[in-house]
Design a protein around this motif. Sequence first.
Motif, PDB file in Angstrom:
ATOM      1  N   TRP A 110       0.825  -1.206   0.000  1.00 23.41           N
ATOM      2  CA  TRP A 110       0.000   0.000   0.000  1.00 23.41           C
ATOM      3  C   TRP A 110       0.863   1.260   0.000  1.00 23.41           C
ATOM      4  CZ3 TRP A 110      -4.689  -0.586   3.857  1.00 23.41           C
ATOM      5  CH2 TRP A 110      -5.537  -1.594   3.369  1.00 23.41           C
ATOM      6  N   LYS A 111       0.315   2.333  -0.611  1.00 24.28           N
ATOM      7  CA  LYS A 111       0.990   3.627  -0.597  1.00 24.28           C
ATOM      8  C   LYS A 111       0.341   4.608   0.380  1.00 24.28           C
ATOM      9  CE  LYS A 111       2.845   3.281  -5.284  1.00 24.28           C
ATOM     10  NZ  LYS A 111       3.005   3.938  -6.602  1.00 24.28           N
ATOM     11  N   SER A 112      -0.794   4.225   0.948  1.00 20.52           N
ATOM     12  CA  SER A 112      -1.473   4.993   1.993  1.00 20.52           C
ATOM     13  C   SER A 112      -2.109   4.022   2.969  1.00 20.52           C
ATOM     14  CB  SER A 112      -2.563   5.901   1.401  1.00 20.52           C
ATOM     15  OG  SER A 112      -2.037   6.896   0.566  1.00 20.52           O
ATOM     16  N   PHE A 113      -2.342   4.507   4.180  1.00 30.67           N
ATOM     17  CA  PHE A 113      -3.053   3.728   5.191  1.00 30.67           C
ATOM     18  C   PHE A 113      -4.110   4.652   5.795  1.00 30.67           C
ATOM     19  CE2 PHE A 113       0.994   1.673   4.707  1.00 30.67           C
ATOM     20  CZ  PHE A 113       0.754   0.315   4.912  1.00 30.67           C
ATOM     21  N   THR A 114      -5.373   4.463   5.411  1.00 35.29           N
ATOM     22  CA  THR A 114      -6.422   5.360   5.876  1.00 35.29           C
ATOM     23  C   THR A 114      -7.696   4.584   6.214  1.00 35.29           C
ATOM     24  OG1 THR A 114      -7.246   5.773   3.627  1.00 35.29           O
ATOM     25  CG2 THR A 114      -5.563   7.284   4.481  1.00 35.29           C
ATOM     26  N   ALA A 115      -8.537   5.208   7.024  1.00 38.26           N
ATOM     27  CA  ALA A 115      -9.869   4.697   7.328  1.00 38.26           C
ATOM     28  C   ALA A 115     -10.813   5.889   7.303  1.00 38.26           C
ATOM     29  CB  ALA A 115      -9.900   4.029   8.700  1.00 38.26           C
ATOM     30  N   HIS A 116     -12.071   5.664   6.916  1.00 34.14           N
ATOM     31  CA  HIS A 116     -12.992   6.789   6.847  1.00 34.14           C
ATOM     32  C   HIS A 116     -14.417   6.365   7.192  1.00 34.14           C
ATOM     33  CE1 HIS A 116     -13.930   5.070   2.869  1.00 34.14           C
ATOM     34  NE2 HIS A 116     -15.076   5.709   2.973  1.00 34.14           N
ATOM     35  N   HIS A 117     -15.233   7.371   7.477  1.00 31.91           N
ATOM     36  CA  HIS A 117     -16.642   7.159   7.790  1.00 31.91           C
ATOM     37  C   HIS A 117     -17.436   8.283   7.133  1.00 31.91           C
ATOM     38  CE1 HIS A 117     -20.324   6.247   9.958  1.00 31.91           C
ATOM     39  NE2 HIS A 117     -20.358   7.484  10.431  1.00 31.91           N
ATOM     40  N   MET A 118     -18.412   7.929   6.298  1.00 26.02           N
ATOM     41  CA  MET A 118     -19.216   8.930   5.610  1.00 26.02           C
ATOM     42  C   MET A 118     -20.193   9.587   6.582  1.00 26.02           C
ATOM     43  SD  MET A 118     -17.857   8.732   2.679  1.00 26.02           S
ATOM     44  CE  MET A 118     -18.902   9.956   1.856  1.00 26.02           C
ATOM     45  N   LEU A 119     -20.497  10.858   6.318  1.00 30.40           N
ATOM     46  CA  LEU A 119     -21.414  11.639   7.147  1.00 30.40           C
ATOM     47  C   LEU A 119     -22.488  12.252   6.251  1.00 30.40           C
ATOM     48  CD1 LEU A 119     -18.675  13.418   9.258  1.00 30.40           C
ATOM     49  CD2 LEU A 119     -20.295  11.743  10.167  1.00 30.40           C
ATOM     50  N   SER A 120     -23.731  12.116   6.643  1.00 34.11           N
ATOM     51  CA  SER A 120     -24.832  12.647   5.840  1.00 34.11           C
ATOM     52  C   SER A 120     -24.916  14.167   5.994  1.00 34.11           C
ATOM     53  CB  SER A 120     -26.156  12.014   6.277  1.00 34.11           C
ATOM     54  OG  SER A 120     -26.514  12.438   7.587  1.00 34.11           O
ATOM     55  N   ASP A 121     -25.613  14.810   5.067  1.00 38.98           N
ATOM     56  CA  ASP A 121     -25.816  16.251   5.173  1.00 38.98           C
ATOM     57  C   ASP A 121     -26.575  16.592   6.452  1.00 38.98           C
ATOM     58  OD1 ASP A 121     -24.556  16.363   2.754  1.00 38.98           O
ATOM     59  OD2 ASP A 121     -26.293  17.082   1.612  1.00 38.98           O
ATOM     60  N   THR A 122     -27.496  15.711   6.848  1.00 39.02           N
ATOM     61  CA  THR A 122     -28.248  15.936   8.086  1.00 39.02           C
ATOM     62  C   THR A 122     -27.317  15.929   9.292  1.00 39.02           C
ATOM     63  OG1 THR A 122     -30.235  14.930   7.144  1.00 39.02           O
ATOM     64  CG2 THR A 122     -30.112  15.073   9.552  1.00 39.02           C
ATOM     65  N   GLU A 123     -26.386  14.985   9.324  1.00 38.55           N
ATOM     66  CA  GLU A 123     -25.426  14.939  10.430  1.00 38.55           C
ATOM     67  C   GLU A 123     -24.550  16.183  10.437  1.00 38.55           C
ATOM     68  OE1 GLU A 123     -24.102  10.486  11.409  1.00 38.55           O
ATOM     69  OE2 GLU A 123     -23.971  10.953   9.259  1.00 38.55           O
TER      70      GLU A 123
END
Length: 248
Positions: free
Chosen positions: A186-199
């Motif tokens: 891998w060239k990056s190590f990331t984790a993410h969580h999407m957030l709604s417009d309401t949030e």
Amino acid sequence: MTAGITGFAGFRPAAFAFLNELRDNNDPAWFKPRKALYEAEVLGPFGELITAVGAALQEAGSPLVGDPRRGIFRIYRDVRFSPDKRLYKTHAGAVLTRSGGRRDPGVLYIHVAPGESMVAAGFWHPEPALLARLRRAVLDDPDSFLAIASRLAAAGCPLSSDERLSRPPRGFEATKGTAVAEYVGWKSFTAHHMLSDTEMQSPELVDRIAEFAHLVMPFLEWGWAAADDEPAPLPIRKPTRPLPKPDF
């Protein structure tokens, strides 16, 4: 938490309306008369969010610092070497790091964009020396790394990389056929969580981001340990016999 406690009441709909319109009007003639609107609806609330998240994390004992002056990215794009000559970003982004500045390795990143907002963490395209250290950390203790990856995946925030090698890099050939063979490429190590417009439009956003930061903290600490690890000094070979005297 409430807005009175955190200082952040949520982005107003006008922030997303502005970013949506900017997609279709990405030029100075449209943006300049509306710069004050950008500052009031996007930049100002974003600064309040970064400050509130930073305070919540500091209270929880996290080393991450939220500094709006240094952590928020400019809306202006660097188009000098890009074929895409649009002058403005159509999103807002900021990081929290151990120093509060943007150059620290290992960040908590907040992305604001209509329908595409998210919170992320990790090491995105680190410098070659740090990337080698992260890969070495995977190889040296695969069980610990896999345990971190497993916990994040179970929480719905799996580790990922936007770029990867098709085979282990030089020096990591021993991982071929092992459970970590993919990761060392891998060239990056990331984790993410999407957030709604309401949030994004709720004062509860501070808590959502703080919860994610707590979840990914073992992952960030793993990477920081690799980043802060001083490489062993190279051995100095002593000559087996005295060197000849210089002839000058």
